[in-house]
Design an enzyme around this catalytic site. Sequence first.
Site, PDB file in Angstrom:
ATOM      1  N   THR A  14       0.828  -1.215   0.000  1.00 43.02           N
ATOM      2  CA  THR A  14       0.000   0.000   0.000  1.00 43.02           C
ATOM      3  C   THR A  14       0.861   1.263   0.000  1.00 43.02           C
ATOM      4  OG1 THR A  14      -1.526  -1.254   1.343  1.00 43.02           O
ATOM      5  CG2 THR A  14      -1.902   1.096   1.258  1.00 43.02           C
ATOM      6  N   GLU A 130      10.103  10.024   9.057  1.00 36.32           N
ATOM      7  CA  GLU A 130       8.909  10.859   9.297  1.00 36.32           C
ATOM      8  C   GLU A 130       7.620  10.027   9.219  1.00 36.32           C
ATOM      9  OE1 GLU A 130       8.508  14.639   9.771  1.00 36.32           O
ATOM     10  OE2 GLU A 130       6.841  13.454  10.505  1.00 36.32           O
ATOM     11  N   GLU A 191      -6.584  -4.354  11.330  1.00 40.13           N
ATOM     12  CA  GLU A 191      -5.994  -5.578  10.768  1.00 40.13           C
ATOM     13  C   GLU A 191      -6.853  -6.772  11.192  1.00 40.13           C
ATOM     14  OE1 GLU A 191      -2.625  -5.563   9.530  1.00 40.13           O
ATOM     15  OE2 GLU A 191      -2.297  -3.434   9.913  1.00 40.13           O
ATOM     16  N   LYS A 206       5.027   4.523  18.693  1.00 36.47           N
ATOM     17  CA  LYS A 206       5.043   5.893  18.165  1.00 36.47           C
ATOM     18  C   LYS A 206       5.378   6.890  19.274  1.00 36.47           C
ATOM     19  CE  LYS A 206       1.716   4.609  14.598  1.00 36.47           C
ATOM     20  NZ  LYS A 206       0.287   4.429  14.311  1.00 36.47           N
TER      21      LYS A 206
HETATM   22  N1  HSE Z   1      -2.396   0.545  12.469  1.00 37.11           N
HETATM   23  C1  HSE Z   1      -2.102   1.930  12.572  1.00 37.11           C
HETATM   24  C2  HSE Z   1      -3.337   2.698  12.994  1.00 37.11           C
HETATM   25  C3  HSE Z   1      -1.597   2.553  11.312  1.00 37.11           C
HETATM   26  O1  HSE Z   1      -4.422   2.127  13.143  1.00 37.11           O
HETATM   27  O2  HSE Z   1      -3.222   3.892  13.201  1.00 37.11           O
HETATM   28  C4  HSE Z   1      -0.160   2.270  11.089  1.00 37.11           C
HETATM   29  O3  HSE Z   1       0.638   2.769  12.091  1.00 37.11           O
END
Ligand code: HSE
Length: 432
Positions: A14, A130, A191, A206
């Site tokens: 993607t 980034e 997912e 993050k």
């Molecule tokens: N799975 C993540 C989300 C996106 O739902 O924000 C990729 O970091």
Amino acid sequence: MKNYVYIGLLGLGTVGSGVVQLINDHQEELVHQVGCNVKVKSILVRELEKERNIQIGETYLTTDPNEVLRDPEIDIIVEVIGGIEETKKYIIEALEAKKHVVTANKDLIALYGPELQKMALDNQCDLFYEASVAGGIPILRGLADGFVSDRIQKLMGIVNGTTNYILTKMDEDGFSYEQALKEAQELGFAESDPTADVEGLDAARKMAILARLAFLTEVNLEDVEVSGISKVAVEDLNYGKKLGYTMKLIGLANFENQQLEVSVQPTFLSKSHPLASVKNEYNAIYVNGEAVGETMFYGPGAGSLPTATAIMSDVVAIMKNMRLQVNGNSFVGPRFERVLKSPDQRFGQYYFRLHLKDEVGAFSKITNLFNKLDISFEKILQTPLSKEDLAEIIIVTHKVSLEQFQTALMELSDLPVIKNVISYYRVEGDGK
Ligand code: HSE
């Protein structure tokens, strides 16, 4: 400067397809910025014959990583395959071959970012990431460049779109957690195995990356205290509404007196908090700096083209550095020693939902306990429960230390008048 800068792409899923499309469609913008053409020369894929919805023109597809990593014409490797150990090897190989690296891989950077950054520096190469945090939102450069002269004190993020979508559906449409998750999966936000998202690990990775850049200190993934949203009940969201709150999975990072706290947890936010209006799959990062005051960055946290814009901002930064011959100084290194706050140095408000025996003097037992612990009530709600002579009590405390909260939780569970501590959440006011 050459006429072309060649990129080697690792992965054509993607995000990789978004990178190819953006380079094709926005070549003029790129040429204007960097004064030469940018071209994807070759791409590492898993299957050569797969049908794809993307025009790749003369770009060479290969299943052999060496054909990309060892191509002397390629200056920049863009990694969008994900995964950790094997991908780390590819990145190390690229850096040792003096190629600059752009990666969208938060799992890898959360675990090995500082080590790879050092390796990049030793090889006078850039390593940028980034796209690893909040997809299309340029937050890392915002922190590293935009606030370079400031001292960031607090950072709060809605950095996971899947959980924000689920919580929005539960809050606004009364969906159960399971219904909301199913819908998020059907729409492709979640997912098929949603564990990393719903249990907070994706957001924790993050937040570790954000906190390093915001506070210029080392932050390990294990420093981030994590709890997810899979146990959140609609009943709590309904009580939250009555009290003027909305629930979000909040990444919180705080830095005071050079001491650090980082967590990810479902949190009741006052409706007047800037993050309270961030809904569905959107992301936002609220940054409070000593000089700048309150700021908020909002946008799509994932998706093919939004993530590709973040990747291309890194590619352009590398190309500008190449022109000036200053590669190898990517983002910023740590300045402060890593010191974590202890529970008596971490403060917050807390929400409790309790089932209490509905009998004379029961509530005073809670009051006595809270008096003893020096905890003051901000809000209280009581609803009689039809069965078992119980009352459901909601308490929101004023600001207390984490230590006071943990003691209260333990001692509440031991009080004979308390049938059950049903739930508890952190509460954030209006942000100031
Ligand atoms: N799975 C993540 C989300 C996106 O739902 O924000 C990729 O970091």
